[in-house]
Write an enzyme that holds these catalytic residues in place. Sequence first.
Site, mmCIF file in Angstrom:
data_model
loop_
_atom_site.group_PDB
_atom_site.id
_atom_site.type_symbol
_atom_site.label_atom_id
_atom_site.label_comp_id
_atom_site.label_asym_id
_atom_site.label_seq_id
_atom_site.Cartn_x
_atom_site.Cartn_y
_atom_site.Cartn_z
ATOM 1 N NE ARG A 40 -3.755 -2.336 0.256
ATOM 2 C CZ ARG A 40 -3.479 -3.557 -0.212
ATOM 3 N NH1 ARG A 40 -2.366 -3.777 -0.869
ATOM 4 N NH2 ARG A 40 -4.317 -4.552 -0.033
ATOM 5 C CB SER A 100 -9.134 -1.719 4.248
ATOM 6 O OG SER A 100 -9.713 -2.904 3.774
ATOM 7 C CD GLU A 121 -5.531 0.501 2.543
ATOM 8 O OE1 GLU A 121 -5.979 0.434 1.387
ATOM 9 O OE2 GLU A 121 -5.514 -0.463 3.325
#
Length: 337
Positions: free
Chosen positions: A164, A236, A332
Amino acid sequence: MEIKQNYSLEEHNTFHLPVKTRWFLEYDTEEELQTALRDEYFMECNKIHIGSGSNLLFLNDFDGIILHSRIGDITVVKEANEHVYLRVGSGVVWDDLVKHAVANGWGGIENLSGIPGETGAAAIQNIGAYGVEFKDVLETVEAYHIPTLEKHVFTNAECAYGYRSSIFKREYDNQYIVAYVTVRLDKQPRFSLSYGNLGRELSRYPEISLPNIREAVLAVRQAKLPHPEQLGNAGSFFMNPVVSVEQFDRLKSEFPEIPSYPAPENKVKIPAGWLIEQCGFKGKSYGNAAVYHKQALVLVNLGNASGSEIALLADVIMETVASRFGITLTPEVKYIC
């Protein structure tokens, strides 16, 4: 090019927070982007570039310029025996690209079906799901350097992709604007089906094919993730923590049921949702923000939450997980002040 003043961002962030930006600028071509970048007023202003806002948490109104790409073309630029290469505009909705690939029989991104956002943001975020990441298909990223106005073509290696993350999120944060990406897709698809519960879902289908994999991925996502149009969220909220084998072994001895997945560099990935659920947050609401009742990794806006309320809930979760498991969760989602 379209420029709006005191513009509501409620439809440009998937938490649907009622924040505004002083200026909102949308462009359709590289030339329009270059024109904006050269403007003296633009150079002096605080500015960020967004996609669909599916990975953002606005804490306040934004006193500056927000840019958004509408570059929406998908072009085949090269074909070989095994691969096809697509040059894709940064404003293309990511799932539209996946749908286009599957319809043409091109494999490589079907596991990434249903991920919200746009293609330019995918290159920055290195989106991933079910054992596949954007970096697995990325060839090049064409991006403009905001301070110098120069265009640079980054190779996959130069993007320095990680979990990520990319060079655009680290060293070059808010320094480059992605205009195009080129992706390499398989003309003879090789399926990746071993991650999570994708294989179990596919057992319901008569055969393994690109359309069926896409359908199965969408079904799994819809079963555990709320649609942002019904319940504001950014998917998420936290990254799955990656720990050393030694730390995981210590956790395993104390929590034998802890799930895990192998990670690069001989490390172990632990599902953040499991950690959060074990701390009792799943389904709990805190004011107008809540932890989704089907997936503890997702924070939701119950209707009237502020960005600060959601951030406060995230802080409480991080503190509790750190206290119980000794693991620091990393959001995130990007916070915008």
